[in-house]
Design an enzyme around this catalytic site. Structure first.
Site, PDB file in Angstrom:
ATOM      1  N   CYS B  22      42.746 -58.590  17.137  1.00 47.41           N
ATOM      2  CA  CYS B  22      41.980 -59.838  16.555  1.00 47.41           C
ATOM      3  C   CYS B  22      42.852 -61.102  16.747  1.00 47.41           C
ATOM      4  CB  CYS B  22      41.487 -59.466  15.156  1.00 47.41           C
ATOM      5  SG  CYS B  22      39.931 -58.626  15.343  1.00 47.41           S
ATOM      6  N   LYS B  25      41.828 -64.000  18.873  1.00 46.99           N
ATOM      7  CA  LYS B  25      40.677 -64.898  18.508  1.00 46.99           C
ATOM      8  C   LYS B  25      41.146 -66.284  18.748  1.00 46.99           C
ATOM      9  CE  LYS B  25      37.402 -63.838  15.063  1.00 46.99           C
ATOM     10  NZ  LYS B  25      37.119 -63.211  14.033  1.00 46.99           N
ATOM     11  N   ASP B  95      31.037 -55.393  12.218  1.00 47.57           N
ATOM     12  CA  ASP B  95      30.315 -56.496  12.089  1.00 47.57           C
ATOM     13  C   ASP B  95      28.801 -55.809  11.340  1.00 47.57           C
ATOM     14  OD1 ASP B  95      32.041 -58.470  12.333  1.00 47.57           O
ATOM     15  OD2 ASP B  95      31.824 -58.328  14.348  1.00 47.57           O
ATOM     16  N   ASP B 230      34.021 -58.760   6.694  1.00 48.09           N
ATOM     17  CA  ASP B 230      34.928 -58.050   7.050  1.00 48.09           C
ATOM     18  C   ASP B 230      36.041 -58.759   7.277  1.00 48.09           C
ATOM     19  OD1 ASP B 230      33.798 -58.813   9.580  1.00 48.09           O
ATOM     20  OD2 ASP B 230      34.214 -56.731  10.490  1.00 48.09           O
TER      21      ASP B 230
END
Lengths: 207, 350
Positions: B22, B25, B95, B230
């Site tokens: 992540c 991103k 998600d 989350d």
């Protein structure tokens, strides 16, 4: 002092290698070349957290030269230049040094704001006519708006920069006003660099 | 780290990537500016769109049922292909649970270098399939293209009762905030990248990233949860910032944060990610972290790949829900803060 070329290496690799270089016996500091500003910030956290001196310059669109010195007092002196050879610095330098101009707002004087903005544009234009030229123009707080995209002061500042005047914008201020990505002229510097520049100026004009 | 790691390194999955998980991103500020330029549909059946930085889109089928849509993919943050597949799938499925729903159908999203051995891709997909099955969903297909760096993830469709959609930015003042997984996986993975991570820390981080948020989500049934999201690439502080919405503030208890212990050590050794600094650049406008220890600051900004759920729940239900989530297997779940009225900074510290 050792120079590490860390371009293309993701964090934390530049920081880890800088720490290794600083830990070498006899090392008094390290110069690290990185290709993104976030890496500069991560190096800054390490330098400040380990009581080292920290400064950096923007050398190109995506090239930053970070200087970390083990003795922080030395950071207030000129960061050791790469042996500045006469060939890449033709005989302009050593003449007479102009003043450092510190601009703390995006308008000049107290009163009508639109008048203030007109005045500051005029002031920055007149700096381009000064002899000797200012050594540096430093923008902080509201002044940071004057070096970013859309500001009518940018063309004159570009002229100044081409003539050899350093144009600095305070990084904390650019961050605060979310201007970091829209910087249109000069480079982003930290308070250490600003203080250093002011301290060794031949004279300071503050607005 | 032993021979396991060496055999993994030989595949070079991680070394082929500039940033993994992540942490890859695009920063949230930049994204918000881009999205603001898109036309809003105005369709009332789109209950949750991209305007509130929520976890997934929710589209109302009828009064009773709504569909949840989400997609997530990223480059590897570990060298083992199957592990990467499991983590990427767990992260993409999350998600749906963050909206209070159930995942139903997943599609593979694959970018893969032409020159890399195809068996690596088979392993990635096998890891993903494992987690899709554990989620109770089915694999419906996918799409794959050649790319310089491998990337994997899922597009997931889920279902939720229309009345039970849990948004990310609707926390009630006074509600307690629960975090279900320990922070620090970004820092541990940064340490792994430079071969300075201990085996225990890496194991804990991988187990945490592979862990489905399904169990924590199912534990919320029957509780009056007012908001849920989350914690992923933007780190705890920025996700809490999104949870606060326009009205509330979030008061965090820094001493109560569940952490991977070694991550504190690594943070103090400056084994930090670029994404963590980007999160700091964004989040520090809304929170004054200067009084916190340096490592705590870094853990608040640490990008979490497949992080835990952040849940706002009434104070008299918080202990019971935390205990239930722990019993269901997320043993690090803890009450880490509360929702407060907004006055000044959005994120506060006790």
């Amino acid at each position: 002092m050792k120079t590490l070329d860390m371009q293309g290496n993701p964090c934390p690799i530049p920081v880890v290698n800088a720490k290794k270089a600083l830990a070498e016996p006899g090392a008094d500091g390290v110069v690290v070349l990185v290709d993104n500003f976030v890496a500069v910030q991560n190096l800054e956290k390490m330098a400040k957290g380990t009581d080292c001196g920290f400064s950096y310059t923007e050398e190109g669109a995506s090239l930053y030269k970070v200087t970390i010195l083990k003795d922080p007092n030395k950071a207030f002196n000129e960061p050791p230049e790469a042996p500045a050879t006469a060939s890449d610095a033709p005989a302009v330098g050593s003449v007479k040094k102009g003043p450092v101009v510190l601009i703390t707002a995006d308008s000049m004087g107290r009163g009508a704001e639109d008048l203030g903005k007109l005045l500051i544009k005029g002031f920055i234009f007149s700096l381009t006519q000064l002899n000797p030229l200012p050594e540096a123009v430093i923008f902080l707080n509201g002044g940071a708006h004057l070096t970013t995209e859309g500001a009518n002061t940018v063309p004159d500042l570009k002229v100044l920069q081409e003539k050899g005047t350093e144009v600095y914008t305070c990084g904390t201020c650019a961050n605060y006003y979310k201007l970091t990505e829209s910087l249109a002229v000069g480079s982003i510097v930290d308070m250490m660099k600003i203080t250093n520049t002011l301290a060794k100026a031949s004279g300071v004009i503050t607005l | 780290m032993g021979k396991n790691t060496e055999s993994l390194l030989s595949k070079g999955l991680l070394s082929s990537c500039t940033s993994g998980g992540c942490g890859a991103k695009i920063e949230s500020d930049g994204l918000a500016r881009l999205l603001a330029g898109l036309p809003a549909s105005g369709d009332k059946r789109l209950l949750v769109g991209y305007d509130t930085s929520d976890d997934a889109a929710v589209y109302m089928l009828d009064e009773k049922n709504s569909l949840i849509f989400t997609a997530d993919f990223f480059p590897p943050m570990v060298d083992d292909a199957r592990t990467f597949g499991r983590i990427a799938a767990a992260n993409a499925l999350s998600d749906v649970w963050a909206m209070g729903g159930k995942p139903m159908v997943a599609l593979n999203l694959v970018c893969f270098p032409e020159a890399m051995e195809k068996s690596v891709l088979a392993d990635i997909l096998a890891g993903g399939a494992e987690k899709i099955a554990e989620a109770g969903a089915v694999l419906g297909g996918g799409h794959s293209i050649y790319d310089r760096e491998p990337k994997y993830g899922l597009a997931v469709t889920g279902m939720v009762e229309t009345a039970k959609v849990i948004r990310n930015n609707t926390p009630k003042i006074g509600h307690k905030i629960i975090l279900t997984k320990p922070l620090g996986v970004g820092i541990v993975m940064a340490a792994l990248r430079v071969e300075m991570a201990g085996e225990g820390a890496v194991r804990q981080a991988i187990a945490s990233m592979e862990r489905l948020n399904r169990y924590a989500c199912e534990s919320m049934a029957g509780f009056n949860v007012s908001a849920c999201t989350d914690v992923t690439g933007f780190g705890l502080l920025v996700h809490a910032l999104e949870m606060a919405g326009d009205q509330a503030a979030i008061l965090l208890y820094p001493d109560a944060l569940p952490l991977i212990p070694e991550a504190v050590t690594y943070a103090n050794e400056y084994l930090l990610t670029a994404a963590g600094q980007r999160n700091r650049n964004r989040g520090s406008k809304y929170a004054d972290v200067s009084a916190l220890p340096f490592a705590t600051q870094e853990l608040l900004f640490d990008p979490q790949t497949s992080g835990g759920l952040l849940i706002a729940v009434p104070p008299d239900e918080a202990e019971t829900l935390t205990a239930r989530i722990r019993e269901a297997g997320d043993e690090h779940a803890a009450i880490i803060g509360e929702v407060a009225p907004r006055a000044g900074k959005v994120i506060l510290f006790r």
